[in-house]
Design a protein around this motif. Sequence first.
Motif, short mmCIF file in Angstrom:
data_model
loop_
_atom_site.label_atom_id
_atom_site.label_comp_id
_atom_site.label_asym_id
_atom_site.label_seq_id
_atom_site.Cartn_x
_atom_site.Cartn_y
_atom_site.Cartn_z
N THR A 1 0.87 -1.17 0.00
CA THR A 1 0.00 0.00 0.00
C THR A 1 0.91 1.23 0.00
O THR A 1 2.05 1.16 0.48
N PRO A 2 0.45 2.37 -0.50
CA PRO A 2 1.31 3.56 -0.52
C PRO A 2 1.67 4.04 0.88
O PRO A 2 2.80 4.48 1.12
N ASP A 3 0.74 3.95 1.82
CA ASP A 3 1.03 4.37 3.18
C ASP A 3 2.14 3.52 3.79
O ASP A 3 3.06 4.04 4.44
N ALA A 4 2.04 2.20 3.60
CA ALA A 4 3.05 1.31 4.16
C ALA A 4 4.42 1.61 3.56
O ALA A 4 5.43 1.64 4.28
N PHE A 5 4.47 1.84 2.26
CA PHE A 5 5.75 2.13 1.61
C PHE A 5 6.36 3.42 2.14
O PHE A 5 7.55 3.47 2.47
N MET A 6 5.55 4.48 2.26
CA MET A 6 6.08 5.75 2.75
C MET A 6 6.45 5.65 4.22
O MET A 6 7.43 6.28 4.67
N ASN A 7 5.71 4.87 5.01
CA ASN A 7 6.06 4.68 6.41
C ASN A 7 7.40 3.98 6.54
O ASN A 7 8.20 4.29 7.43
N LEU A 8 7.66 3.03 5.65
CA LEU A 8 8.93 2.32 5.70
C LEU A 8 10.08 3.26 5.38
O LEU A 8 11.15 3.16 5.97
N LEU A 9 9.85 4.16 4.46
CA LEU A 9 10.88 5.15 4.15
C LEU A 9 11.09 6.08 5.33
O LEU A 9 12.22 6.43 5.69
#
Length: 697
Positions: free
Chosen positions: A148-156
């Motif tokens: 999901t986009p949120d998960a990807f940005m949170n990981l960054l």
Amino acid sequence: MSLLQHKIKEILNSSNFTKMIGQSIQNVGFSTKNTTDLAISDTVVGEWTSKRGNKLRPYQLNALEFAKQRSSIIVLPTGSGKTLIAAALTELYVNQNGRVLFLVPTQLLVQQQSEVLRHETGLFVQEVMGGKKRASSMCTTASVVVSTPDAFMNLLRYSSTAMCPYIPVDSILPSVSDRRFHFDLVIFDEVHHMIKKHPYTRVANHFNSLTDPPHRVGLTASLSYAMGEGIAPSIINLCVALNVGADCIFSDECKDLDDTEHNSSHQTIVYENDKFASSLLIGMPHDALQSFRYHIEYLRPPIHPLSVCLMETIQSVEEETRLVDGTFMSPMENIETMDKMQEWGNYAQKKCLSVGKNIAPYYHTLHHLYEAVRLLIVSQQTGLELSIHYLIMMGLLEGSNELNKLSKLWYTHKDQFSKLKNLKQILLDQFQIYGRDLRCIVFVQQRVVTHILHHFLMSDPDLKAVLKSKYLYATSTAATATLSLSKTQARLHVHQFSTASIQVLFSTNVAEEGIDIPAANCVVRFDAMQTPVSFIQSRGRARQANSSFIVMNESKSKTVPDLVNAESNQKSIIDEFSRIDHNLEKVRQALNVKSTNAKLYSTNVKKQQGYSYILQFFSGALPSQSELAVLNSYVQKVEAKIDQTVSDGIYGVFTAKIKLLEVGSEALEVMATGSSKKLALQNAALEMLKLLVLWSY
């Protein structure tokens, strides 16, 4: 290739550039291919067959060829196999040692699309969802990642230096040379979300900011939520956000589909609105309390007696709760929660779990009453009938002294309401047509309504004798503090629907997008459709021959003919865009100019709508609206920011301050006093409305 593309390739292949990138890669200890070394555009794909034996149809091969040549947006109907095209493109990149990030808007789709990619390509696929997993899930060199986009940005954002030592803790952007966060292809499933304020936009901005941005492909069945003159500007803004040219949109009506499931003829039925649907409440959800109180205090005749009784019941139970618990404070009157309706029920449920067993029943009753009134206010179309059925579902109208009056009043008036009767008749009629082969998806707007309708079906003797149902919505948020759906349950319900264990699936818009439900032969829109996207995607779910598409409620400003016209206009605009000069630099310049104009146009339209709303209030056309309710509606219409504060009363006088900030305008600030916090806020809102009228001239 265009001149611009050749120029970019020359720069990327230059010795200085290669030396610079090579040094960066050497510093972090990874060896990886440069994106430009992936000769994807030169790869000839005459045909493609997946590991499961699925072959690309001609239009899918055309879309694949188009997408591998340029960053692009693929627009194809629901159920036409966009994910299979993505799988073929993914395999092309991985076969040349490329890495692929496949983004989906919901957690439900992460697992589904991961499974599709695994089965169709035979590749290892890493799943990422939920910010709590942090960087541990992404510190991998997996060739294919679905997130999901949120998960990807949170990981960054939250990558720790212990796990990923090359990513600064306080930075959202990792080193572009870190293999773990380097991708050669990024696919945005349901890319139309990028038009709105969606996490997709942040992800796109991240990749667009890189020196060597990856190849980007968007997938959707509909490009725009807009209608009328807003369609073209919104599509242009989407192209700008994804950083593609308007000539990079591929569209096909898929006429070469030869299976009957996709050549369905739709029977469209539009029911008349419930006669009480539009008379219960005027105003937006965040105006709830003020508008409702005004109706009850001054306009009793226009509002239904059941609505008045529901509010009086809440007030009565609140008074009883105060007598047994001195700490009780009504969330409907608390200035911190009065405009946050989802907090009303949450507050009561938390208190229910923290107080003694003798007091808990009061909060238990309040929790469900708050949820019932929230449903009434948000679901203006059929809110009252559904609110009462919610209380029936939760067992509050049976043997409850506090709700005895409400219960009696309901059984006196229930024959006046027709929405659930209509739904029952529709389901029975469709069962007569399809028998046990019926697969009907009933779309609703709110999560809690899926539970109510499921309970209604399974409690009705006629319906439960022939049909079984389940419910579906995004699992990231519960329907209420006591009603929720787990990921396991959601997957099970979809499986049961697909395998004929159930015949009816009550769902929010989560079933419109991406989720593979191939067997539907009937779609019912229980609530009014608000966007062309919702219309196009939900209609596309009824994919069997001679399927039915039934609309139970229409918005006056967005009727079925209006939505059909918006769909046609989208297709015309896409065709027009395809004829734009294919020199990418000229297209980008044109898009930037048009994008700016589109934003100005959109902002001006919203402001005019907002000013018009205020003038209606002062002219007496909105008698049910309080000053604060009108101001909040204006803020929502123009997408402004508002800050409201009230100081403690001194000698019985409270002071309220309201600060308003609109895009492209100076901040406006007013102050007013009153004998209560509520009155002070209302007076301040009135002063702000006067100021806005003057400001508009």
